[in-house]
Design an enzyme around this catalytic site. Structure first.
Site, short mmCIF file in Angstrom:
data_model
loop_
_atom_site.label_atom_id
_atom_site.label_comp_id
_atom_site.label_asym_id
_atom_site.label_seq_id
_atom_site.Cartn_x
_atom_site.Cartn_y
_atom_site.Cartn_z
CB SER A 65 -0.91 0.00 1.23
OG SER A 65 -1.68 -1.18 1.26
N1 SAM Z 1 0.43 -4.89 4.67
C1 SAM Z 1 1.02 -5.21 3.40
C2 SAM Z 1 2.35 -4.58 3.16
O1 SAM Z 1 2.84 -3.84 4.03
O2 SAM Z 1 2.93 -4.86 2.11
C3 SAM Z 1 0.12 -4.88 2.23
C4 SAM Z 1 -0.91 -5.86 2.06
S1 SAM Z 1 -1.69 -6.02 0.53
C5 SAM Z 1 -2.49 -4.47 0.27
C6 SAM Z 1 -2.98 -7.13 1.11
C7 SAM Z 1 -2.49 -8.52 1.40
O3 SAM Z 1 -3.54 -9.24 2.02
C8 SAM Z 1 -2.09 -9.32 0.16
O4 SAM Z 1 -0.77 -9.77 0.30
C9 SAM Z 1 -3.08 -10.48 0.15
O5 SAM Z 1 -2.54 -11.68 -0.34
C10 SAM Z 1 -3.43 -10.58 1.63
N2 SAM Z 1 -4.69 -11.26 1.96
C11 SAM Z 1 -5.90 -11.19 1.33
N3 SAM Z 1 -6.79 -11.96 1.99
C12 SAM Z 1 -6.14 -12.52 3.04
C13 SAM Z 1 -6.52 -13.39 4.10
N4 SAM Z 1 -7.75 -13.88 4.24
N5 SAM Z 1 -5.59 -13.74 5.01
C14 SAM Z 1 -4.32 -13.27 4.92
N6 SAM Z 1 -3.90 -12.45 3.95
C15 SAM Z 1 -4.80 -12.07 3.02
#
Ligand code: SAM
Length: 218
Positions: A65
């Protein structure tokens, strides 16, 4: 964590200045953004872009993000340094590294194996020792290490997953994006000392999908 002459000190200083201008006020949050080497958490080809105000692709259709979004969500958690934090969506590991500077311990869950593995090694390389990354469905939380004083959901879901509310400690804060797939409200839920839940909307946003038992279908 930080090598003072890693070539990105000035870029981090500019980033902190922009965060300040965008309304981030918590000095501990600003300090963490000045310390965590964001360029080491993105694919190598994107390093020179890493301090810009933009989300960047990290592979597997996912993103790191934009710094302002990570900062706003982190500030909204109101961390003092003693908390046990749950992060749903490890992604690159960048927000986990920021949280590691602001709380006692961080449990971070990622559903994509390759991202979880990459984030683990990036955090290890930074010497971050108070973050544990688990592979799994973060919409279920992680009851084994609950309750959490703060929970941050970094992908957009239809509703706040009930297991996460169940795992929120009295006095705890949950921050995350919830709404449709196209647009979400950035929501903060506070569990009062008496156990009630108070909800407020902090703004509008658009995140990648939260996929799981209490999220969207894959
Ligand atoms: N916090 C992260 C960073 O600092 O890079 C950014 C996260 S990205 C916007 C959202 C993440 O959530 C993705 O890597 C995606 O694979 C993960 N995600 C989506 N659904 C999920 C779930 N149910 N459990 C764990 N991770 C999940």
């Amino acid at each position: 964590m930080l090598s003072r002459d890693d070539g990105y000190v000035a870029a981090r200083r500019r980033l902190v200045q922009r965060l300040l201008e965008s309304g981030v006020r918590d000095p501990r949050v600003l300090a963490a953004f000045g310390e965590v080497p964001r360029h080491l958490m993105v694919p190598e080809a994107l390093r020179t872009e890493s301090y810009k105000q933009a989300a960047l692709p990290i592979g597997d259709g996912q993103t790191i993000s934009a710094p302002a979004v990570v900062a706003a969500m982190t500030e909204a958690l109101e961390l003092q340094g003693t908390e046990r934090v749950l992060e749903v969506g490890t992604g690159s590991g960048y927000q986990a590294a920021v949280l590691s500077r602001l709380a006692a311990s961080v449990v971070s869950i990622e559903r994509v194996g390759r991202l979880a593995a990459r984030a683990r090694s990036a955090l290890d390389a930074l010497g971050v020792s108070n973050v544990v990354v688990y592979l799994g469905d973060g919409t279920l939380g992680r009851a084994a290490s609950a309750p959490y004083d703060a929970i941050v959901v970094t992908a957009g879901g239809p509703t706040i997953p009930q297991p996460l509310l169940d795992q929120l400690a009295p006095g705890g804060r949950l921050v995350g994006p919830f709404g449709t797939r196209e647009e979400q409200a950035l929501v903060r839920v506070r569990r009062t000392a008496g156990g009630a839940l108070e909800r407020e909307t902090l703004g509008r946003c658009r995140f990648v999908d939260l996929i799981g038992a209490h999220g969207w279908a894959a």
